[in-house]
Scaffold this motif. Sequence first.
Motif, short mmCIF file in Angstrom:
data_model
loop_
_atom_site.label_atom_id
_atom_site.label_comp_id
_atom_site.label_asym_id
_atom_site.label_seq_id
_atom_site.Cartn_x
_atom_site.Cartn_y
_atom_site.Cartn_z
N PHE A 234 -11.50 15.23 -22.49
CA PHE A 234 -11.36 16.57 -21.93
C PHE A 234 -12.72 17.26 -21.86
N GLY A 235 -13.47 17.21 -22.96
CA GLY A 235 -14.79 17.83 -23.00
C GLY A 235 -15.72 17.24 -21.94
N LEU A 236 -15.73 15.91 -21.88
CA LEU A 236 -16.59 15.24 -20.91
C LEU A 236 -16.19 15.59 -19.48
N GLU A 237 -14.88 15.63 -19.26
CA GLU A 237 -14.38 15.95 -17.92
C GLU A 237 -14.88 17.32 -17.49
N TRP A 238 -14.79 18.26 -18.41
CA TRP A 238 -15.21 19.64 -18.14
C TRP A 238 -16.69 19.67 -17.76
N VAL A 239 -17.53 19.07 -18.61
CA VAL A 239 -18.97 19.07 -18.37
C VAL A 239 -19.29 18.39 -17.04
N VAL A 260 -12.14 24.33 -7.04
CA VAL A 260 -11.53 25.26 -7.99
C VAL A 260 -12.35 25.22 -9.28
N PRO A 261 -12.73 26.39 -9.84
CA PRO A 261 -13.47 26.35 -11.11
C PRO A 261 -12.62 25.74 -12.22
N PHE A 262 -13.26 24.99 -13.12
CA PHE A 262 -12.53 24.27 -14.16
C PHE A 262 -11.72 25.23 -15.03
N GLN A 263 -12.28 26.44 -15.29
CA GLN A 263 -11.57 27.41 -16.13
C GLN A 263 -10.18 27.71 -15.61
N GLU A 264 -10.05 27.70 -14.27
CA GLU A 264 -8.75 27.99 -13.69
C GLU A 264 -7.73 26.89 -14.01
#
Lengths: 295, 229
Positions: A234-239, A260-264
Amino acid sequence: MKINNIGYLMKEGLRHIFTHGFMSFAAVCVTVACLLIVGSFAILAYNLDIMVEDLNKTSEILVYVDSSLSDAEAKSIGTKINMLDNVLQATFVSREEALQKFVADHQNDSAFSGVQAQDLRHRFVVTLEDNSRMEETDGQLKQIPGVANTSAAYELAEGFSTVQDVLHIVSYAVIAVLLVVSLLIISNTVKLAMYDRRDEIAIMKMVGATNGFIRLPFVVEGFTLGMLGATLAFGLEWVMYDALVARIAEADSLKLFNFVPFQELLIPMVVTFAAAGMFVGIVGSWSSIRRFMDV
Amino acid sequence: MIEFTNVEKTYEQGNKALNGISMTIEDGEFCFLVGPSGSGKSTIIRLITGELKPTAGSVHVNGYSLERIRKREIPYLRRTVGVVFQDFRLISNMTVYENVAFAMRVIGAREKEIRDRVPYVLELVGLENKKNRLPGEMSGGEQQRLAIARALVNNPSTIIADEPTGNLDPARSFEIMALLEEINNLGTTVLVVTHARDLVERFGKRVIAINDGLVVSDGMEGYYSHEDQ
Ligand SMILES: Nc1ncnc2c1ncn2[C@@H]1O[C@H](COP(=O)(O)OP(=O)(O)O)[C@@H](O)[C@H]1O
Ligand SMILES: [Mg+2]
């Protein structure tokens, strides 16, 4: 099962992870790799879907009102249009508003300078719930009394809908295949870890441990490793996603791509990764231990 | 009690290991099981622990009927039968204490029971001063004592040993047999498979002799002297 047993089973599961460090490490790496691949594909498919959807939203039907009707009569047709089940929204545009837009669009074109509001017709801009049914809805609109004509580019809209359908099918299929492959790889990794411990399992059976008692520490272990893998992935995906989006935004000055921004996506992504990690960990360890149970 | 009635066992490949074994071992007995290699001794042990099912005949062990036992009952049968093997089967990265405690934990014993019981059995087998050793740091005789402690720790009514002295020198072998006899004196039924003829003669216990999957003699004395004639 007694409470003190649950404590033991948890402790035992965690002990396994540390006493078999290398296999645990391998299992986590495999989980991270698999989840990253599935996750990246899913998130790209999702973005593509949204982009196609956005393009398709611009398709609308223009409904021209018979010019012999009064202004009030023309407006009242809107109620009938809204009654059609596939109509999302019908916006009235008077001939004066249409003229303003027309003039604005053709400001520098002397050929149109003499156009009067009276030369244009009142109209409705109709957007649909389901663009794939545009042709059918267009037919229904034409039937409404007072409607002179309509204009709809339904070939284009249907094209978009088809693209979207294909995109959905392909992405579900690819995600399913990737998930199955991940599960197989992870289950094999757990199998190897268990092979490492076949002597311990044989001793448990010999002294009369029940199957549940033998299995549970492995399932706790699988669950923990699965969750660890999911967290890292999950962390890697986000970065990685943020970096990719930033790169594209930099290069794409025309704003063709709109990610789409990841935060969304945070909550659905957390839920999906956690569920996938849990599923893969528990199912992977449970299924691979079966083979070792018949001692 | 262990009771075999006309037990036959044919392995899947068609090997007929037992040809109709009948024998009864009462609670509290000490009994040797002897016979040439390949005669079916280990097969008998694996029938007693529920690892195998008889092809024909019936096997009763401590109240369980092995020819029709359910899979989920087998762990409870095994808690009544402690097993010891020639190759010890210890967990090499656990200490002496942990190896014994492990056998209690995996059947759901409480920590307090474990703390009370493990030192008691370690003392019984004479390993009370080695509880923090790893198996690899001990002699074969000590490792076998540890295996016996583990077999005993859940207080089974029966102990079965399959060639427990096969890897030991004569002096260590005698000590192991003496330990098994002491355990028998405390009330546990003991069945020992062995090749050690001199030991069998020295202990003067009941001897069941197997050959080709059949009981060829069963009695308190004279098995070997009979063979020599
Ligand atoms: N798993 C097995 N599969 C097939 N045949 C076996 C198996 N185990 C033992 N046997 C055969 O059964 C016979 C008895 O073996 P076993 O009970 O191990 O004898 P013992 O312990 O007296 O040496 C032998 O002929 C052996 O080859
Ligand atoms: Mg044997």
